[in-house]
Scaffold this active site. Structure first.
Site, PDB file in Angstrom:
ATOM      1  N   CYS A  43       0.835  -1.209   0.000  1.00 35.88           N
ATOM      2  CA  CYS A  43       0.000   0.000   0.000  1.00 35.88           C
ATOM      3  C   CYS A  43       0.872   1.263   0.000  1.00 35.88           C
ATOM      4  O   CYS A  43       0.670   2.169  -0.798  1.00 35.88           O
ATOM      5  CB  CYS A  43      -0.926  -0.013   1.214  1.00 35.88           C
ATOM      6  SG  CYS A  43      -1.884   1.488   1.365  1.00 35.88           S
ATOM      7  N   CYS A  48      -1.542   1.764  -3.080  1.00 40.46           N
ATOM      8  CA  CYS A  48      -2.508   2.851  -2.885  1.00 40.46           C
ATOM      9  C   CYS A  48      -1.874   4.243  -2.896  1.00 40.46           C
ATOM     10  O   CYS A  48      -2.343   5.136  -3.603  1.00 40.46           O
ATOM     11  CB  CYS A  48      -3.242   2.704  -1.551  1.00 40.46           C
ATOM     12  SG  CYS A  48      -3.371   1.045  -0.894  1.00 40.46           S
ATOM     13  N   LYS A  51       0.157   5.332  -6.154  1.00 41.78           N
ATOM     14  CA  LYS A  51      -0.831   5.398  -7.229  1.00 41.78           C
ATOM     15  C   LYS A  51      -1.697   6.643  -7.114  1.00 41.78           C
ATOM     16  O   LYS A  51      -1.896   7.374  -8.086  1.00 41.78           O
ATOM     17  CB  LYS A  51      -1.707   4.139  -7.187  1.00 41.78           C
ATOM     18  CG  LYS A  51      -2.854   4.219  -8.107  1.00 41.78           C
ATOM     19  CD  LYS A  51      -4.092   3.523  -7.690  1.00 41.78           C
ATOM     20  CE  LYS A  51      -4.751   3.839  -6.416  1.00 41.78           C
ATOM     21  NZ  LYS A  51      -5.693   2.789  -6.009  1.00 41.78           N
ATOM     22  N   TYR A 180      -9.266  -3.001 -11.357  1.00 37.62           N
ATOM     23  CA  TYR A 180      -9.100  -1.587 -10.978  1.00 37.62           C
ATOM     24  C   TYR A 180      -7.686  -1.075 -11.202  1.00 37.62           C
ATOM     25  O   TYR A 180      -7.494   0.074 -11.582  1.00 37.62           O
ATOM     26  CB  TYR A 180      -9.618  -1.334  -9.551  1.00 37.62           C
ATOM     27  CG  TYR A 180      -8.697  -1.726  -8.427  1.00 37.62           C
ATOM     28  CD1 TYR A 180      -7.845  -0.800  -7.837  1.00 37.62           C
ATOM     29  CD2 TYR A 180      -8.686  -3.028  -7.927  1.00 37.62           C
ATOM     30  CE1 TYR A 180      -7.002  -1.151  -6.791  1.00 37.62           C
ATOM     31  CE2 TYR A 180      -7.843  -3.394  -6.888  1.00 37.62           C
ATOM     32  CZ  TYR A 180      -7.005  -2.454  -6.325  1.00 37.62           C
ATOM     33  OH  TYR A 180      -6.167  -2.809  -5.294  1.00 37.62           O
ATOM     34  N   GLU A 184      -6.996   2.092 -13.495  1.00 34.66           N
ATOM     35  CA  GLU A 184      -6.422   3.303 -12.892  1.00 34.66           C
ATOM     36  C   GLU A 184      -5.142   3.734 -13.616  1.00 34.66           C
ATOM     37  O   GLU A 184      -4.946   4.924 -13.907  1.00 34.66           O
ATOM     38  CB  GLU A 184      -6.110   3.043 -11.412  1.00 34.66           C
ATOM     39  CG  GLU A 184      -7.371   2.959 -10.576  1.00 34.66           C
ATOM     40  CD  GLU A 184      -7.125   2.570  -9.119  1.00 34.66           C
ATOM     41  OE1 GLU A 184      -8.024   2.809  -8.301  1.00 34.66           O
ATOM     42  OE2 GLU A 184      -6.059   2.023  -8.800  1.00 34.66           O
ATOM     43  N   HIS A 438     -26.280  21.682  -0.174  1.00 32.35           N
ATOM     44  CA  HIS A 438     -26.337  22.244  -1.513  1.00 32.35           C
ATOM     45  C   HIS A 438     -25.269  23.320  -1.706  1.00 32.35           C
ATOM     46  O   HIS A 438     -24.995  24.067  -0.760  1.00 32.35           O
ATOM     47  CB  HIS A 438     -27.730  22.848  -1.715  1.00 32.35           C
ATOM     48  CG  HIS A 438     -27.961  23.368  -3.081  1.00 32.35           C
ATOM     49  ND1 HIS A 438     -28.090  22.548  -4.175  1.00 32.35           N
ATOM     50  CD2 HIS A 438     -28.065  24.640  -3.525  1.00 32.35           C
ATOM     51  CE1 HIS A 438     -28.268  23.306  -5.251  1.00 32.35           C
ATOM     52  NE2 HIS A 438     -28.263  24.572  -4.888  1.00 32.35           N
ATOM     53  N   GLU A 443     -25.677  15.504  -2.824  1.00 32.57           N
ATOM     54  CA  GLU A 443     -27.081  15.786  -2.485  1.00 32.57           C
ATOM     55  C   GLU A 443     -28.037  15.000  -3.387  1.00 32.57           C
ATOM     56  O   GLU A 443     -29.175  14.730  -3.034  1.00 32.57           O
ATOM     57  CB  GLU A 443     -27.385  17.284  -2.548  1.00 32.57           C
ATOM     58  CG  GLU A 443     -27.361  17.873  -3.936  1.00 32.57           C
ATOM     59  CD  GLU A 443     -27.675  19.376  -3.932  1.00 32.57           C
ATOM     60  OE1 GLU A 443     -28.685  19.776  -3.328  1.00 32.57           O
ATOM     61  OE2 GLU A 443     -26.909  20.156  -4.534  1.00 32.57           O
TER      62      GLU A 443
HETATM   63  P1  FAD Z   1       1.431  -6.060   1.798  1.00 37.05           P
HETATM   64  O1  FAD Z   1       1.079  -4.650   2.075  1.00 37.05           O
HETATM   65  O2  FAD Z   1       1.578  -6.508   0.419  1.00 37.05           O
HETATM   66  O3  FAD Z   1       2.722  -6.403   2.656  1.00 37.05           O
HETATM   67  C1  FAD Z   1       3.390  -7.613   2.553  1.00 37.05           C
HETATM   68  C2  FAD Z   1       4.846  -7.390   2.913  1.00 37.05           C
HETATM   69  O4  FAD Z   1       5.480  -8.649   3.117  1.00 37.05           O
HETATM   70  C3  FAD Z   1       5.642  -6.715   1.801  1.00 37.05           C
HETATM   71  O5  FAD Z   1       6.284  -5.568   2.329  1.00 37.05           O
HETATM   72  C4  FAD Z   1       6.656  -7.763   1.350  1.00 37.05           C
HETATM   73  O6  FAD Z   1       7.895  -7.209   0.966  1.00 37.05           O
HETATM   74  C5  FAD Z   1       6.802  -8.603   2.616  1.00 37.05           C
HETATM   75  N1  FAD Z   1       7.211  -9.993   2.385  1.00 37.05           N
HETATM   76  C6  FAD Z   1       6.669 -10.881   1.532  1.00 37.05           C
HETATM   77  N2  FAD Z   1       7.240 -12.078   1.668  1.00 37.05           N
HETATM   78  C7  FAD Z   1       8.176 -11.954   2.654  1.00 37.05           C
HETATM   79  C8  FAD Z   1       9.086 -12.857   3.262  1.00 37.05           C
HETATM   80  N3  FAD Z   1       9.115 -14.145   2.924  1.00 37.05           N
HETATM   81  N4  FAD Z   1       9.910 -12.386   4.217  1.00 37.05           N
HETATM   82  C9  FAD Z   1       9.883 -11.070   4.604  1.00 37.05           C
HETATM   83  N5  FAD Z   1       9.031 -10.180   4.067  1.00 37.05           N
HETATM   84  C10 FAD Z   1       8.168 -10.618   3.113  1.00 37.05           C
HETATM   85  N6  FAD Z   1      -5.924  -1.133  -1.611  1.00 37.05           N
HETATM   86  C11 FAD Z   1      -6.805  -0.195  -1.217  1.00 37.05           C
HETATM   87  O7  FAD Z   1      -7.479  -0.373  -0.194  1.00 37.05           O
HETATM   88  N7  FAD Z   1      -6.976   0.968  -1.935  1.00 37.05           N
HETATM   89  C12 FAD Z   1      -6.259   1.224  -3.060  1.00 37.05           C
HETATM   90  O8  FAD Z   1      -6.436   2.281  -3.683  1.00 37.05           O
HETATM   91  C13 FAD Z   1      -5.302   0.261  -3.484  1.00 37.05           C
HETATM   92  N8  FAD Z   1      -4.544   0.489  -4.578  1.00 37.05           N
HETATM   93  C14 FAD Z   1      -3.602  -0.422  -4.946  1.00 37.05           C
HETATM   94  C15 FAD Z   1      -2.833  -0.160  -6.071  1.00 37.05           C
HETATM   95  C16 FAD Z   1      -1.888  -1.068  -6.481  1.00 37.05           C
HETATM   96  C17 FAD Z   1      -1.042  -0.769  -7.686  1.00 37.05           C
HETATM   97  C18 FAD Z   1      -1.695  -2.284  -5.748  1.00 37.05           C
HETATM   98  C19 FAD Z   1      -0.662  -3.293  -6.173  1.00 37.05           C
HETATM   99  C20 FAD Z   1      -2.459  -2.557  -4.622  1.00 37.05           C
HETATM  100  C21 FAD Z   1      -3.423  -1.634  -4.214  1.00 37.05           C
HETATM  101  N9  FAD Z   1      -4.234  -1.862  -3.107  1.00 37.05           N
HETATM  102  C22 FAD Z   1      -5.162  -0.929  -2.721  1.00 37.05           C
HETATM  103  C23 FAD Z   1      -4.149  -3.130  -2.351  1.00 37.05           C
HETATM  104  C24 FAD Z   1      -3.332  -2.978  -1.064  1.00 37.05           C
HETATM  105  O9  FAD Z   1      -2.070  -2.448  -1.369  1.00 37.05           O
HETATM  106  C25 FAD Z   1      -3.206  -4.323  -0.377  1.00 37.05           C
HETATM  107  O10 FAD Z   1      -4.486  -4.868  -0.172  1.00 37.05           O
HETATM  108  C26 FAD Z   1      -2.507  -4.223   0.973  1.00 37.05           C
HETATM  109  O11 FAD Z   1      -1.238  -3.647   0.857  1.00 37.05           O
HETATM  110  C27 FAD Z   1      -2.389  -5.622   1.587  1.00 37.05           C
HETATM  111  O12 FAD Z   1      -1.675  -5.576   2.793  1.00 37.05           O
HETATM  112  P2  FAD Z   1      -0.948  -6.877   3.333  1.00 37.05           P
HETATM  113  O13 FAD Z   1      -0.537  -6.563   4.733  1.00 37.05           O
HETATM  114  O14 FAD Z   1      -1.769  -8.069   3.108  1.00 37.05           O
HETATM  115  O15 FAD Z   1       0.334  -7.076   2.424  1.00 37.05           O
END
Ligand code: FAD
Length: 460
Positions: A43, A48, A51, A180, A184, A438, A443
């Site tokens: 994110c 998010c 973007k 999306y 986007e 308004h 609205e």
């Molecule tokens: P993540 O935030 O993906 O975090 C996972 C972390 O784990 C990462 O930092 C990764 O490096 C780390 N990792 C993975 N494997 C390992 C490992 N084996 N050892 C150590 N570290 C590891 N959501 C919204 O609500 N609104 C939006 O507008 C939106 N826009 C988005 C736009 C894009 C381009 C993308 C790709 C996603 C978007 N999302 C949006 C989705 C949102 O980013 C995710 O739903 C959210 O980040 C999920 O959080 P998470 O904690 O599951 O995983």
């Protein structure tokens, strides 16, 4: 003293992992989080936040175009992609530092390494080669772009990760995908003056959204000069002198400087050691969890995108928080996976809460539909040929509003607040009794009087 090195070991410092780690530490647990890339996760670093910053940048094009209608003379404008990316990167570094500070302040140890699961209570750290033990392990590894079938030339395409860091703005781009993220990014590039094509395998972009929104955004994108090719996918990609040539299953070839794939995301579970530890994975490789985010192994939990539930930041955060409350705070808590508002930060923007009309029709014995399509006030002076659209779906038996769909400026902001009312079970009568503010777009939602009658019904 605990027999483990940690009470909780979190793999992944993204939205879900960071929240779970901080809350668990707040309850007095000894917590570590392993992060192989950057603290903040998708994110903050690749989703998010960057973007939306690019969306803001791209919308200035409309402002410059609309300004003369309001008396402004806008001199020559120019856009510097490198300056935008540098400013965005600076902001991401600030946010990452804030995430680190918050983890530090909560007493969470950050381990900057790739981690894998070695057993129900053991985690292996790849960098140092050390194995550490924990009473509970939380998988919060998120997802990664899915690249589709292994077609020739696939290595030449970029994903949203690289699109956010391109050294220069391309002259032309083809974005493959209809979800999306694809929509986007197509909007961002097109508004920044890039010759943009969307290629989608289905018949219409944004599957799962309300049909009216899908149709109307398609129309708006076409008017804005975005080329949309549906019904086909790429089966080969070749390098050309100036960029890439993408060959479609239809036999057509499309050329552009860049091709971006945004055709889906896949959970980060490959090579994580979960199956060897006895954790059940689902069809897509996601961790199968119960309503308390517990996997098939009692000491291993998972939250966020890796669970294949709803892949959105606020959902990952809530799941992480509820997990920590349940396991470390003595407050068992599940999260509601209903009433989740969603937005597409296209231009024009769209957002929804509740059921799309086709699903509502199936669920209700009688469905009342209210629609409004109108020229937004700003377009009257700017002369922009774009309409706003709003739809309320009402269960005819209970009178409750079960769907709200908006296309136009501020759609996401409007739908966020409509979600409060709809979640509380507001009826159409409650909307009608609410005083309008308004002049606003929103609205319209409290002044819709006439039920919409489908043309065929009206004729009959
Ligand atoms: P993540 O935030 O993906 O975090 C996972 C972390 O784990 C990462 O930092 C990764 O490096 C780390 N990792 C993975 N494997 C390992 C490992 N084996 N050892 C150590 N570290 C590891 N959501 C919204 O609500 N609104 C939006 O507008 C939106 N826009 C988005 C736009 C894009 C381009 C993308 C790709 C996603 C978007 N999302 C949006 C989705 C949102 O980013 C995710 O739903 C959210 O980040 C999920 O959080 P998470 O904690 O599951 O995983």
């Amino acid at each position: 003293m605990s027999k483990f090195d940690y009470d909780l070991f979190v793999i992944g410092a993204g939205s879900g992992g960071v929240r779970a780690a901080r809350i668990a530490a707040g309850y007095g647990a000894k917590v570590a989080v392993a992060e192989e890339y950057r603290v903040g996760g998708t994110c903050v670093i690749r989703g998010c936040v960057p973007k939306k910053l690019l969306v803001y940048a791209s919308r200035f094009a409309d402002d410059f175009e609309d300004a003369p209608g309001f008396g402004w003379t806008v001199g020559e404008t120019s856009f510097d992609w490198a300056a935008l990316i540098a400013a965005k990167d600076k902001e991401l570094s600030r946010l990452e530092a804030a995430y680190r500070t918050n983890l530090d302040r909560s007493g969470v140890e950050i381990i900057p390494e790739h981690a894998t699961v070695e057993g129900p209570n053991a985690v292996k750290l790849s960098g140092s080669g050390k194995t550490v033990t924990a009473g509970k392990i939380l998988i919060a590894t998120g997802g990664t772009p899915w690249m589709g079938d292994d077609i020739p030339g696939r290595e030449h395409v970029i994903t949203s990760n690289e699109a956010l860091e391109l050294p220069a703005l391309p002259k032309s781009i083809i974005v493959a995908g209809g979800g999306y993220i694809a929509v986007e990014f197509a909007g961002i590039f097109a508004n920044l003056g890039v010759d943009t094509t969307l290629v989608y395998r289905g018949d219409k972009i944004l599957r799962g959204f309300d049909e009216d929104l899908r149709d109307r955004l398609t129309e708006a994108y076409l008017k804005r000069g975005i080329n949309i090719v549906t019904g086909h996918i790429f089966d080969r990609i070749d390098k050309t002198g100036t960029g890439l040539a993408g060959h479609l299953t239809s036999g057509q070839t499309l050329e552009a400087e860049k091709i971006m794939f945004a055709i889906g995301r896949t959970p980060n579970t490959r090579g994580l050691g979960l199956q060897q530890a006895g954790v059940e994975l689902g069809w897509n490789g996601h961790v199968v969890v119960d309503e308390y985010s517990k996997s098939s192994v009692d000491s291993i939990f998972a939250v966020g995108d890796v669970t294949g539930r709803t892949a959105l930041t606020p959902v990952a955060i809530r799941e992480g928080h509820a997990f920590a409350d349940t396991e470390f705070g003595g407050k068992p808590r599940m999260i509601e996976h209903t009433f989740i508002p969603t937005a597409v930060f296209s231009t024009p923007e769209l957002a929804s809460i509740g059921l799309p009309e086709h699903e509502a029709q199936e669920r209700c014995t009688r469905l009342d539909v209210y629609k409004a399509s109108f020229r937004p006030m700003r377009a009257t002076l700017s002369g922009r040929d774009e309409r706003a659209f709003m739809k309320l779906l009402v269960d005819g038996d209970s009178g409750k509003v079960i769907g709200c769909h908006v296309l136009g400026e501020g759609a996401a902001e409007i739908v966020q607040m409509a979600t409060v009312a709809i979640r509380l079970g507001a009826t159409k009568a409650d909307f009608d009794a609410t005083m309008a503010l308004h002049p606003t777009m929103a609205e319209e939602l409290v002044t819709m009087r006439e039920k919409w009658i489908a043309p065929t019904e009206a004729a009959g």
